[in-house]
Design an enzyme around this catalytic site. Structure first.
Site, PDB file in Angstrom:
ATOM      1  N   THR A  20      -8.793   6.305  -1.642  1.00 29.92           N
ATOM      2  CA  THR A  20     -10.116   5.682  -1.707  1.00 29.92           C
ATOM      3  C   THR A  20     -11.204   6.710  -1.376  1.00 29.92           C
ATOM      4  O   THR A  20     -12.343   6.557  -1.819  1.00 29.92           O
ATOM      5  CB  THR A  20     -10.227   4.483  -0.737  1.00 29.92           C
ATOM      6  OG1 THR A  20      -9.644   4.858   0.504  1.00 29.92           O
ATOM      7  CG2 THR A  20      -9.506   3.277  -1.294  1.00 29.92           C
ATOM      8  N   LYS A  68      -8.631  13.560   4.960  1.00 27.81           N
ATOM      9  CA  LYS A  68      -7.742  12.400   4.888  1.00 27.81           C
ATOM     10  C   LYS A  68      -6.691  12.600   5.967  1.00 27.81           C
ATOM     11  O   LYS A  68      -6.614  13.676   6.568  1.00 27.81           O
ATOM     12  CB  LYS A  68      -7.077  12.291   3.511  1.00 27.81           C
ATOM     13  CG  LYS A  68      -6.440  13.605   3.022  1.00 27.81           C
ATOM     14  CD  LYS A  68      -5.870  13.479   1.616  1.00 27.81           C
ATOM     15  CE  LYS A  68      -6.915  13.543   0.530  1.00 27.81           C
ATOM     16  NZ  LYS A  68      -6.757  12.523  -0.510  1.00 27.81           N
ATOM     17  N   ARG A  69      -5.856  11.575   6.230  1.00 23.30           N
ATOM     18  CA  ARG A  69      -4.774  11.779   7.179  1.00 23.30           C
ATOM     19  C   ARG A  69      -3.913  12.974   6.756  1.00 23.30           C
ATOM     20  O   ARG A  69      -3.771  13.251   5.561  1.00 23.30           O
ATOM     21  CB  ARG A  69      -3.909  10.506   7.266  1.00 23.30           C
ATOM     22  CG  ARG A  69      -4.606   9.364   7.993  1.00 23.30           C
ATOM     23  CD  ARG A  69      -4.979   9.756   9.402  1.00 23.30           C
ATOM     24  NE  ARG A  69      -3.810   9.902  10.218  1.00 23.30           N
ATOM     25  CZ  ARG A  69      -3.359   8.988  11.064  1.00 23.30           C
ATOM     26  NH1 ARG A  69      -4.020   7.848  11.220  1.00 23.30           N
ATOM     27  NH2 ARG A  69      -2.275   9.187  11.774  1.00 23.30           N
ATOM     28  N   LYS A  86       0.434  14.435   0.906  1.00 27.69           N
ATOM     29  CA  LYS A  86      -0.943  14.672   0.481  1.00 27.69           C
ATOM     30  C   LYS A  86      -1.203  16.163   0.214  1.00 27.69           C
ATOM     31  O   LYS A  86      -2.221  16.540  -0.348  1.00 27.69           O
ATOM     32  CB  LYS A  86      -1.924  14.148   1.529  1.00 27.69           C
ATOM     33  CG  LYS A  86      -1.888  12.612   1.686  1.00 27.69           C
ATOM     34  CD  LYS A  86      -2.824  12.145   2.776  1.00 27.69           C
ATOM     35  CE  LYS A  86      -2.680  10.675   3.128  1.00 27.69           C
ATOM     36  NZ  LYS A  86      -3.309   9.760   2.149  1.00 27.69           N
ATOM     37  N   HIS A 141       0.806  -1.233   0.000  1.00 32.14           N
ATOM     38  CA  HIS A 141       0.000   0.000   0.000  1.00 32.14           C
ATOM     39  C   HIS A 141       0.834   1.276   0.000  1.00 32.14           C
ATOM     40  O   HIS A 141       0.293   2.341   0.309  1.00 32.14           O
ATOM     41  CB  HIS A 141      -0.921   0.051   1.218  1.00 32.14           C
ATOM     42  CG  HIS A 141      -1.927  -1.050   1.285  1.00 32.14           C
ATOM     43  ND1 HIS A 141      -3.216  -0.919   0.821  1.00 32.14           N
ATOM     44  CD2 HIS A 141      -1.830  -2.310   1.752  1.00 32.14           C
ATOM     45  CE1 HIS A 141      -3.875  -2.055   1.024  1.00 32.14           C
ATOM     46  NE2 HIS A 141      -3.056  -2.917   1.593  1.00 32.14           N
ATOM     47  N   LYS A 156     -15.240   7.646  -2.957  1.00 31.27           N
ATOM     48  CA  LYS A 156     -16.477   7.929  -2.209  1.00 31.27           C
ATOM     49  C   LYS A 156     -17.079   9.254  -2.676  1.00 31.27           C
ATOM     50  O   LYS A 156     -18.295   9.372  -2.878  1.00 31.27           O
ATOM     51  CB  LYS A 156     -16.189   7.977  -0.702  1.00 31.27           C
ATOM     52  CG  LYS A 156     -15.700   6.645  -0.152  1.00 31.27           C
ATOM     53  CD  LYS A 156     -15.015   6.759   1.212  1.00 31.27           C
ATOM     54  CE  LYS A 156     -14.202   5.495   1.479  1.00 31.27           C
ATOM     55  NZ  LYS A 156     -13.275   5.618   2.622  1.00 31.27           N
TER      56      LYS A 156
HETATM   57  C1  26Q Z   1       3.438   0.289  10.363  1.00 28.38           C
HETATM   58  C2  26Q Z   1       4.338  -0.073  11.323  1.00 28.38           C
HETATM   59  C3  26Q Z   1       4.230   0.407  12.631  1.00 28.38           C
HETATM   60  C4  26Q Z   1       3.161   1.239  12.946  1.00 28.38           C
HETATM   61  C5  26Q Z   1       2.249   1.599  11.970  1.00 28.38           C
HETATM   62  C6  26Q Z   1       2.392   1.132  10.675  1.00 28.38           C
HETATM   63  C7  26Q Z   1       1.414   1.522   9.641  1.00 28.38           C
HETATM   64  C8  26Q Z   1       0.054   1.593   9.923  1.00 28.38           C
HETATM   65  C9  26Q Z   1      -0.853   1.971   8.966  1.00 28.38           C
HETATM   66  C10 26Q Z   1       1.820   1.834   8.354  1.00 28.38           C
HETATM   67  C11 26Q Z   1       0.910   2.215   7.390  1.00 28.38           C
HETATM   68  C12 26Q Z   1      -0.444   2.272   7.682  1.00 28.38           C
HETATM   69  C13 26Q Z   1      -1.474   2.665   6.710  1.00 28.38           C
HETATM   70  C14 26Q Z   1      -1.268   2.888   5.441  1.00 28.38           C
HETATM   71  C15 26Q Z   1      -2.332   3.301   4.542  1.00 28.38           C
HETATM   72  O1  26Q Z   1      -3.458   3.576   4.955  1.00 28.38           O
HETATM   73  N1  26Q Z   1      -2.066   3.360   3.232  1.00 28.38           N
HETATM   74  C16 26Q Z   1      -3.081   3.752   2.268  1.00 28.38           C
HETATM   75  O2  26Q Z   1      -3.726   2.574   1.817  1.00 28.38           O
HETATM   76  C17 26Q Z   1      -4.841   2.896   1.016  1.00 28.38           C
HETATM   77  C18 26Q Z   1      -5.551   1.607   0.676  1.00 28.38           C
HETATM   78  O3  26Q Z   1      -4.799   0.870  -0.256  1.00 28.38           O
HETATM   79  C19 26Q Z   1      -4.406   3.671  -0.213  1.00 28.38           C
HETATM   80  O4  26Q Z   1      -5.572   4.070  -0.906  1.00 28.38           O
HETATM   81  C20 26Q Z   1      -3.578   4.897   0.168  1.00 28.38           C
HETATM   82  O5  26Q Z   1      -3.053   5.491  -0.998  1.00 28.38           O
HETATM   83  C21 26Q Z   1      -2.457   4.490   1.105  1.00 28.38           C
HETATM   84  O6  26Q Z   1      -1.772   5.642   1.566  1.00 28.38           O
END
Ligand code: 26Q
Length: 819
Positions: free
Chosen positions: A664, A556-557, A562, A365, A668
């Site tokens: 995503t 979004k975050r 972004k 991702h 929406k």
């Molecule tokens: C990893 C290790 C330790 C702590 C946290 C994490 C961690 C947690 C969540 C790393 C990444 C995430 C989330 C990533 C994320 O939401 N990515 C998004 O995924 C979406 C679904 O595929 C995409 O549409 C977005 O582009 C992408 O940023």
């Protein structure tokens, strides 16, 4: 008890709902008419709905067991479910019965639904994608189980104090959660620490056992996942960590009783809190514990059920099981499956490896190299000694394969190694996932291409057949039918209701696009939704949005890539134009931003503060009036997006090209008739392809141009050559937005002028402003905007997660193929 005499199916009419609503109020919750509050009413209604889910849930489980079909397991550290009641009501088609039942008490279903707290067990896109996928799997009647962690505390609640983010704990389970069923009989044991011990078994073979470990119990809590009007109810199984009874040994140690009970805590910490960082947080031991806890409990669960049926014969295991890894977070599962097959079920390495690599599939991702997960070998060895040994063996055999393909190329072996050498060697989790999986997919066409050409190009050269694209999607049940009932009704009246499970049928709208009545109703629906959004903004931000103005939204975050900062620069630019009386042909605009910053992400927090400071100036300047409003919505979450996406005109998708894997939220908004302003990034590219260039406001450099320009990027020259941009920078640099907070924005402002700004905000400023002007002009032309809006909904069919899941199933899982 060998069998339970079957109960009559529960009736679905208003009278039956009324009966059960009252029964739960009185018998389950012990309420009297005098004490009744809204929470009790919600709970009683939820229980009445749950009763109806329950019978479908058991029969689905039974049916899938009888069919002995292949199953997939979605392993994810995050499931961002949001609320469950409205979704269950929609999928069971109970709305009119419930309205009828509640009417007698003067209650509205919407008010009861508002009582439910969001299940916020995720950060953002990746977690919400997992939730949409579960909805689609159930709707497509695919036997897929979600496995995750039942965090006691989900994503923090965001408050804004004096313009800055403050994090508050989200104790979402405090009043209990009606949708979960605890299954203590299916508890698994997960071990940590200790060491590997070698021994020779009766047949003279060397075996390994893992000894001197501490054990944590994994207690499953199941949540029903209803399909849309198809009587299928799948399962999301979330593990809660609990201390094992072993801690009672402490009692023998006189005087250590209290300490020993207190040590319970340590085990239970594992499922205590979701990590609120959406790009990896490196090196935290607790996070690695969470990952292994999920992987081990889930794999043991699947294997135990297998062995119950088939004994320790795993010949058919890959034909009947597939694990989808949601990013690298659960990818220690590759090594854990090897361990279980070898140490517990005594398979040899080669057979265990075949089984592993025929059942594991990995979804990536991210494109940001710094977001790739790495774990220190030292930490890994301390916590999971047996697993690090297995990883080293996997790596040794893998590098052997590399050296066969590219003899003598030791540099390449170093680059591709699962272990990154150095003073503090690291495990590269993405490489472990790629080596251990038969499928590796990206989440949008551009993203997959960039993975193949860039981050993972050497793996693509070795195993091109593993790599594939699965463009993301979102569920049209939650993100259109449930969150936008007015539009649902209008769509149903115009083209019938097949679109709910067959979203491409929305193209039928195209032939009605010139229909006067439809167009006028379309606008009325949007206005009604804007009114609701404006009410939320007024309530939560104290800012009044004029519903005639263009609602321009970015939620979004908060992340530098972004580029919320670019959005704020545009607002400052519009403010300057107003102050300069450059307001001919003005389109009134209400700009909404929302999103959480990781608690340790300094720049992201600065961007929130800057947004709020700019908002304060813009919203209180009498010269501005209704021409421009800016608001930052606190605590952006799933249930807020349900109101936001329905009421948005313009969807901001403005990341630096090549950085957003998919996005995503963009989908929406599109479904709900918003027009996108965006870069050629992630799924924006495919959105534009579907809706046509004329119905999308494109701006900015392409991914290739970004990389080319980076080499000679000169933001100061760009600013100097652009009068409007220079004015924006001058106003920011004058401290106009931080009069009594001297210097607080220095680092954000300086980042724009930095030739090494990775996100190249300045490079796209002018092109963004120009595209915004085109959007504003289009909005003033009501007829033109209506056409664009209708066509965006009409062409959104591709972005249903039903399509995405059908793709996963066709290419990766292959469920329902046998039998
Ligand atoms: C990893 C290790 C330790 C702590 C946290 C994490 C961690 C947690 C969540 C790393 C990444 C995430 C989330 C990533 C994320 O939401 N990515 C998004 O995924 C979406 C679904 O595929 C995409 O549409 C977005 O582009 C992408 O940023």
């Amino acid at each position: 008890m060998s069998n339970i005499k079957p109960l009559a199916p529960l009736a679905m009419d208003g009278q039956a709902i009324d009966q059960d609503f009252r029964r739960h109020l009185v018998h389950t919750l012990g309420c009297t008419a005098e004490e009744l509050d809204a929470r009790d009413q919600y709970e009683a209604l939820a229980l009445a709905v749950r009763d109806r889910l329950m019978e479908r849930w058991t029969s689905t489980r039974q049916r899938h067991a009888d069919q002995q079909c292949k199953r997939a397991y979605y392993l994810s550290l995050e499931f961002l479910m949001g609320r469950a009641l409205g979704n269950a009501v929609l999928n069971l088609d109970l709305e009119s019965s419930i309205r009828e039942a509640l009417h007698a008490y003067g209650l509205e279903i919407e008010a009861l639904e508002e009582q439910e707290l969001d299940a916020g067990l995720g950060n953002g896109g990746l977690g919400r994608l997992a939730a949409c996928f579960l909805d689609s799997c159930a709707t497509l009647d695919l036997p897929v189980v979600g496995y995750g962690i039942r965090y006691e505390y989900g994503m923090f609640r965001q408050e804004i104090h004096e313009g800055a983010q403050v994090e508050e704990p989200d104790h979402w389970l405090r009043d209990g959660y009606v949708w979960e069923i605890k299954r203590p009989q299916e508890t698994r044991k997960v071990r940590f620490g200790g060491r590997s011990e070698f021994y020779v078994n009766a047949e003279g073979a060397t075996q390994v056992r893992w000894v001197d470990t501490e054990t944590v119990l994994a207690v499953p809590h199941d949540t029903p996942i209803p399909g849309f009007e198809n009587n299928t109810v799948n399962t999301l199984r979330l593990w809660r960590a609990a201390a094992s009874d072993e801690f009672e040994l402490g009692e023998f140690n006189a005087g250590r009783y209290t300490e020993s009970v207190a040590s319970k805590n340590e085990a239970e910490h594992i499922s205590m809190v979701l990590y609120p960082n959406d790009s990896s947080e490196n090196g935290k031991e607790l996070r690695l514990r969470q990952q292994y806890f999920l992987a081990s409990a889930s794999l043991q669960d699947v294997l135990a059920q297998w062995v119950e049926k088939h004994g320790a014969n795993f010949d058919q295991f890959p034909a009947k099981n597939c694990f989808q890894l949601n990013d690298t977070h659960p990818s220690v599962a590759v090594a854990e499956l090897m361990r279980l097959l070898m140490d517990k079920y005594h398979l040899g390495w080669n057979r265990a490896w075949e089984i592993t690599t025929e059942t594991m599939a990995y979804t990536n991702h991210t494109l940001l190299p710094e977001a790739l997960e790495r774990w220190s070998v030292g930490l890994f060895r301390q916590l999971l000694p047996r697993l690090i040994d297995i990883i080293f063996e996997i790596n040794a055999r893998f590098l052997q394969e590399v050296s066969m393909k590219w003899p003598g190329d030791t540099e390449r072996q170093r680059r591709m190694s699962i272990i990154e050498e150095g003073p503090d060697p690291q495990v590269r989790m993405a490489y472990l996932a790629i080596v251990g999986s038969f499928s590796v997919n990206g989440v949008a066409a551009l993203h997959t291409d960039l993975l193949k050409q860039g981050l993972f190009s050497e793996f693509n050269a070795l195993w091109p057949e593993k790599f594939n694209n699965k463009t993301n999607g979102v569920t049209p049940r939650r993100w259109l039918a449930a969150c936008n009932p007015e539009l649902k009704q209008l769509l149903d009246n115009t083209i019938g209701s097949s679109w709910v499970t067959s979203l491409s049928d929305l193209t039928k709208l195209e032939s009605h696009v010139t229909d006067k009545k439809l167009r006028s109703e379309w606008r009325q629906v949007k206005f009604a939704n804007k009114r609701k959004l404006a009410a939320m903004v007024e309530q939560d931000c104290g800012v009044q949005f004029d519903i005639e103005s263009m609602f321009d939204v970015q939620v979004k975050r908060i992340h530098e890539y972004k580029r919320q900062l670019l959005n704020v620069l545009h607002v400052v630019h519009l403010y300057n134009r107003i102050k300069n009386s450059d307001t001919g042909d003005w389109t009134p605009r209400s700009v909404l931003l929302g999103g959480k910053a990781a608690p340790g992400y300094y720049m992201a927090k600065q961007i929130i503060k800057l947004t709020n400071n700019v908002a304060k100036v813009v919203n209180t300047d009498p010269d501005v009036g209704n021409r421009l409003k800016l608001a930052f919505l606190p605590n952006y979450r799933v249930s807020a997006m349900e109101v936001i996406c329905a009421g948005t005109d313009l969807s901001e998708q403005i990341s630096t090209a090549g950085k957003e894997a998919s996005g995503t939220g963009n989908m929406k908004f599109m479904m709900n008739g918003a027009v996108t302003i965006g870069t050629l990034d992630g799924a924006n590219i495919e959105i534009r392809e579907e809706v046509g260039d004329e119905n999308f406001f494109l701006f900015g450099l392409t991914a290739a141009e970004v990389e080319a320009q980076r080499l000679h990027y000169d933001p100061n020259a760009i600013i100097a050559a652009d009068e409007g941009f220079e004015q924006v920078m001058a106003l920011l640099e004058s401290g106009f937005f931080n009069q009594f907070e001297s210097g607080i924005f220095d680092s954000v402002i300086q980042s724009i002028r930095n030739p090494h700004d990775p996100w190249m905000v300045a490079a796209d400023f002018r092109s963004f402003v120009d595209a915004q002007q085109l959007a504003a002009d289009a909005y003033r032309d009501e007829e033109r905007w209506t056409t664009m809006s209708i066509l965006n909904t009409a062409k959104s069919g591709k972005f249903s997660s039903d399509r995405t899941i059908a793709d996963y199933n066709r290419d990766i899982w292959k469920l329902n193929n046998e039998q």
